[in-house]
Design an enzyme around this catalytic site. Structure first.
Site, PDB file in Angstrom:
ATOM      1  N   SER A 154      52.012  58.588  35.363  1.00  0.00           N
ATOM      2  CA  SER A 154      52.575  60.590  35.072  1.00  0.00           C
ATOM      3  C   SER A 154      51.933  61.850  34.224  1.00  0.00           C
ATOM      4  O   SER A 154      51.114  62.140  34.601  1.00  0.00           O
ATOM      5  CB  SER A 154      54.044  59.974  34.398  1.00  0.00           C
ATOM      6  OG  SER A 154      55.085  61.083  35.004  1.00  0.00           O
ATOM      7  N   ASP A 246      59.243  59.247  44.679  1.00  0.00           N
ATOM      8  CA  ASP A 246      59.011  59.807  44.122  1.00  0.00           C
ATOM      9  C   ASP A 246      58.204  61.316  44.251  1.00  0.00           C
ATOM     10  O   ASP A 246      57.441  61.397  45.153  1.00  0.00           O
ATOM     11  CB  ASP A 246      57.925  58.896  43.351  1.00  0.00           C
ATOM     12  CG  ASP A 246      57.270  60.201  41.605  1.00  0.00           C
ATOM     13  OD1 ASP A 246      58.134  60.862  41.729  1.00  0.00           O
ATOM     14  OD2 ASP A 246      56.410  59.594  41.426  1.00  0.00           O
ATOM     15  N   HIS A 276      59.400  56.098  40.714  1.00  0.00           N
ATOM     16  CA  HIS A 276      58.592  57.268  39.413  1.00  0.00           C
ATOM     17  C   HIS A 276      58.843  56.436  37.939  1.00  0.00           C
ATOM     18  O   HIS A 276      60.173  55.464  37.981  1.00  0.00           O
ATOM     19  CB  HIS A 276      59.297  58.125  38.801  1.00  0.00           C
ATOM     20  CG  HIS A 276      58.382  58.935  38.590  1.00  0.00           C
ATOM     21  ND1 HIS A 276      56.364  59.771  38.318  1.00  0.00           N
ATOM     22  CD2 HIS A 276      58.275  59.248  36.680  1.00  0.00           C
ATOM     23  CE1 HIS A 276      56.183  60.332  37.687  1.00  0.00           C
ATOM     24  NE2 HIS A 276      57.119  59.836  36.096  1.00  0.00           N
TER      25      HIS A 276
END
Length: 309
Positions: A154, A246, A276
């Site tokens: 991320s 996501d 995610h």
């Protein structure tokens, strides 16, 4: 608005993972204060912490003035070092939040893993987090001059890629886990999965605002958005692993294409039915376990100089 039917895409195990996380970290977490967000995120991470594999030892010490945690298998002197940057929107997380992930990567590969505790927003805004990420990388490579693999999830995937763009000849390989790379928000997963479980476009807009201290995001600055670089030549072999459900998934595809178009080695895996943050689902979902296998296999292959793709 996203019209995606997540009840069709997501299986019962992943829904159970989502529900378990929501007991601590609610879907509307970005509406909480920063202090509250960190508290609920830390509680969720503690609940999911899977422990460390037997034989993994850790040391906490700064590199380049940045707090870090080093993982090594007992009795080994690894020739490969993985520099890992944690996710959390540049707002939450730290050495604790991804401790078990880093420990398992060390156990699976036998490599040294160094987790970087870069400073968070809003206390430090861009480019502070990038500066920390680079300074730590620079000091880690000086201390361990063998092969360096960059990795992160991320926001941490953003930092791993950003540092790589500025140190490309010094890095042997890169593994990016559902990274945010500054892609085109007018198409692809940004539209199809704008309201996905675990991360929405609204969440992303909140994190962006906090990261820049409320100022407009910089344009054409690969330290902020690696996909905005004008030079993708000479980047190291790169594996991108994303989750289908996501909004960030399309960044993986775009980044792969940019590297391939410039003669690089890159592969993108968009794992079906996952969301995610699904690194934490590896212990309660077949799909989550396969996702982590994909990541660990990529780290080991690149560390060994292999390209099995």
């Amino acid at each position: 608005m996203s019209k995606t039917d997540y009840n069709t895409l997501i299986d019962e195990e992943v829904w159970a993972y989502i529900a378990r996380g929501a007991k601590f970290y609610p879907p509307n977490a970005v509406d909480l204060t920063i202090k509250q967000q960190r508290a609920v995120y830390d509680a969720m991470c503690a609940d999911f912490h899977a422990g460390r594999p037997e034989g993994v030892q850790t040391w906490d010490a700064p590199f380049g003035g940045v707090p870090c945690r080093r993982y090594e298998m007992a009795g080994t002197t690894p020739e490969v070092t993985v520099v890992f940057y944690h996710g959390g929107g540049f707002v939450v997380g730290g050495l604790h939040s991804h401790d078990d992930v880093c420990a398992e990567l060390c156990g699976r590969t036998g490599f040294r893993v160094v987790s970087v505790d870069y400073r968070l927003a809003p206390e430090v805004v861009f480019p502070g987090c990038y500066n920390d990420a680079f300074e730590a990388f620079d000091a880690i490579q000086t201390a361990y001059p063998g092969r360096i693999i960059m990795a992160g999830d991320s926001a941490g995937g953003n930092l791993a890629a950003a540092v790589t763009h500025h140190a490309r000849s010094r890095i042997a390989g890169v593994v990016l886990i559902y990274p945010g790379l500054g892609g085109d928000r007018s198409k692809g997963s940004y539209i199809e999965h704008a309201e996905a479980p675990e991360l929405t476009v609204r969440d992303m807009e909140f994190y962006q605002t906090i990261r820049t201290g409320g100022t407009p995001p910089p344009q054409g600055d690969p330290r902020y958005a690696p996909l905005q670089d004008t030079d993708f030549a000479g980047l190291p072999p790169t594996v991108i692993v994303t989750a289908e459900c996501d909004p960030l998934a399309s960044d993986g595809e775009s980044y792969r294409d940019a590297l391939l178009a410039n003669g690089g080695r890159a592969v993108w895996f968009n794992e079906a039915g996952l969301v995610h943050g699904c690194l934490r689902a590896r212990g309660m979902s077949v799909r989550g376990a396969a996702f982590f296998d994909r990541v660990a296999t990529a780290v080991k292959a690149l560390g060994q100089g292999d390209w099995p793709y």
